[in-house]
Design an enzyme around this catalytic site. Structure first.
Site, short mmCIF file in Angstrom:
data_model
loop_
_atom_site.label_atom_id
_atom_site.label_comp_id
_atom_site.label_asym_id
_atom_site.label_seq_id
_atom_site.Cartn_x
_atom_site.Cartn_y
_atom_site.Cartn_z
N GLU A 179 0.83 -1.15 0.00
CA GLU A 179 0.00 0.00 0.00
C GLU A 179 0.90 1.24 0.00
O GLU A 179 1.87 1.32 0.75
CB GLU A 179 -0.97 0.01 1.20
CG GLU A 179 -0.33 -0.08 2.57
CD GLU A 179 -1.37 -0.10 3.70
OE1 GLU A 179 -2.12 0.88 3.87
OE2 GLU A 179 -1.40 -1.12 4.39
N ASP A 206 -6.57 -6.35 5.99
CA ASP A 206 -5.63 -5.43 6.62
C ASP A 206 -5.17 -6.01 7.97
O ASP A 206 -5.09 -5.30 8.98
CB ASP A 206 -6.25 -4.03 6.80
CG ASP A 206 -5.20 -2.98 7.16
OD1 ASP A 206 -4.00 -3.27 7.06
OD2 ASP A 206 -5.60 -1.86 7.54
N1 LIG Z 1 -4.29 -0.25 9.35
C1 LIG Z 1 -3.58 0.04 10.42
O1 LIG Z 1 -4.09 0.68 11.35
N2 LIG Z 1 -2.29 -0.36 10.56
C2 LIG Z 1 -1.47 -1.01 9.58
C3 LIG Z 1 -0.99 -0.07 8.53
C4 LIG Z 1 -2.06 0.35 7.54
O2 LIG Z 1 -2.63 -0.50 6.86
O3 LIG Z 1 -2.33 1.53 7.40
C5 LIG Z 1 -0.28 -1.66 10.28
O4 LIG Z 1 0.65 -2.09 9.58
O5 LIG Z 1 -0.26 -1.75 11.52
ZN LIG Z 2 -3.29 1.34 5.36
ZN LIG Z 3 -2.52 -2.09 5.77
#
Ligand SMILES: NC(=O)N[C@@H](CC(=O)O)C(=O)O
Ligand SMILES: [Zn+2]
Ligand SMILES: [Zn+2]
Length: 436
Positions: A139, A294
């Site tokens: 990303e 995610d």
């Molecule tokens: N989504 C999140 O809050 N954290 C993700 C990073 C990301 O996807 O932005 C991470 O790697 O911890």
């Molecule tokens: Zn992200």
């Molecule tokens: Zn992420």
């Protein structure tokens, strides 16, 4: 050859599926296949294509205390995920040849197939990245999140052009930090809702609009990561991009902070119940392309801090398909929609032409589930290094058997299948890079 007999597909068809185990491919799907060789009696249970989770953070190299490729991919397999796409905010960040190669070595421990994405920082080396089997770019962070990889618009434009020249999709973390509500920052560290008040819905919509505009100028393929608002989804689709929604934005809202505290802090943040419902509708009606997790594990100790100090992110790779299958069981989503959101669509978006469908010639990435076997989700039952889940106490339908290219990588020990003699829950770590 191996035949899975008496399986029910998402569209209701009752079939036998023949697998060429040496090639790892589906040799045939039909109702009158001859049964030479080994066979498994599915007893009418549901056979789904394995989930392709287009968005995970398996944390190696750099943060093995949060997750490793071994624990993350076991968690994936136990949740019916047969392919993951790993994101670049590791240490070192995956932005050049050496860091890519380093991550590729760690990824060899994977139980499931994987794609490795390349990231963008001012120091990135696009030529070296695209020279390697990088799945997509991203990303790409338009605002800081875990790893502080937020970049300026000029660099984003350059990155989009470079990726397009190399036929790579660009996955974007779309938030505009200029539109964060600085006044919310003054709220106390135990007012967990402050995180949602701070990282506003407007910040997401504006960044999505900008990203798809820049993408259109470059004729690029933009995929918007973790859209959390109906405005974000609509802006992505109106601009010709694809988008994904996470299970936490589908099943949790700002109303859950009382229970979750900082364990509900992630980027983009949880939204109002009203926005959550609007996002769910767009997932159910096919507007949203993909559900991706995610999966962003942090330890309990790290999360146990004030709202301003805790790290952002929640785990989810093991619970996504189970939560969706529970919605299908309750008839809030069709099984076909679940299949498309988790397998066919991510395969199409990321060009994984041999994955994502149960069809002759495609890879035998398969998940067998008893669609009525709903149970409570418990952090302690999950296989991630992260021993907690934001979905504690909710219900899920977990897989009984997960196959990657014809290899059984996971089986629920309480499920009995004639013809399967795997010893223990997990078999071999057979994962390979989907780009070879
Ligand atoms: N989504 C999140 O809050 N954290 C993700 C990073 C990301 O996807 O932005 C991470 O790697 O911890
Ligand atoms: Zn992200
Ligand atoms: Zn992420």
């Amino acid at each position: 050859m191996l035949t899975i007999r008496n399986a029910t597909l998402a569209d209701g068809r009752e079939v036998d599926v023949r697998i060429d185990t040496s090639a790892g491919r589906i040799a045939g799907v039909g109702s009158t296949l001859t049964h030479s060789g080994d066979s498994i009696d599915a007893d009418g249970k549901l056979l789904m294509p394995g989930m392709i989770d287009a968005h995970v953070h398996f944390r190696e190299p750099g943060f093995s205390h949060k997750e490793t490729w071994e624990t993350g991919s076991r968690s994936a397999a136990a949740g019916g995920v047969t392919t993951v796409v790993d994101q670049p905010n590791t240490d070192p960040p995956t932005v050049d040849g050496a860091s890519f190669d380093r991550k590729a070595e760690f990824a060899e421990a994977s139980y499931v197939d994987y794609g490795i994405n390349g990231g963008v920082t001012p120091e990135w080396d696009p030529e070296a990245l695209f020279d390697r089997p990088t799945l997509a770019l991203g990303e790409v962070f338009l605002a800081d999140s875990t790893g502080e990889m937020g970049i300026e618009e000029d660099l984003f434009r350059e990155a989009v052009e470079a990726a397009t020249d190399e036929y790579r999709v660009v996955t974007v973390h779309a938030e505009d930090a200029d539109l964060f509500d600085e006044e919310a920052r003054e709220r106390a560290g135990d007012d967990y809702d402050a995180w949602s008040a701070y990282r506003t819905a407007e910040a997401e919509a504006a960044a999505v609009e900008r990203a798809v505009e820049i993408g259109a100028e470059a004729d690029a393929r933009i995929h918007v990561a973790h859209t959390s608002t109906p405005e974000g989804v609509d802006a992505a689709k109106a601009g010709g991009a694809t988008c994904e929604v996470t299970p936490h934005h589908l099943f949790l809202s700002r109303e859950d902070y009382d229970e979750l505290g900082t364990f509900g802090r992630m980027n983009p943040p949880l939204r109002s119940e009203q926005r959550r419902e609007a996002v769910f509708e767009r997932v159910a009606d096919g507007t949203v392309d993909i559900v991706a997790t995610d999966h962003a594990p942090h330890t309990r100790e790290e999360k146990d801090a004030s709202v301003w100090d805790a790290p952002s992110g929640v785990p989810g790779v093991e619970t996504a398909l189970p939560l969706l299958l529970e919605e299908a069981r309750k008839e809030n989503l069709s099984y076909e929609r679940v299949r498309d959101l988790t397998a066919a669509n991510p395969a199409d978006v990321f060009g994984l032409t041999r994955k994502g469908r149960i069809e002759q010639g495609l890879m035998a990435d398969l998940v067998l589930v008893d669609p009525d076997a709903s149970r409570e989700i418990r952090g302690e039952d999950l296989h991630s290094k992260c021993d907690w889940t934001p979905f504690e106490g909710m219900r899920g339908v977990f897989p009984e058997l997960t196959m990657v290219r014809g290899n059984v990588v996971y089986r629920d020990e309480s499920a009995e299948y004639e013809g399967i003699d795997a010893d223990g829950e997990f078999a071999e770590a057979v994962g390979e890079n989907v780009r070879g």
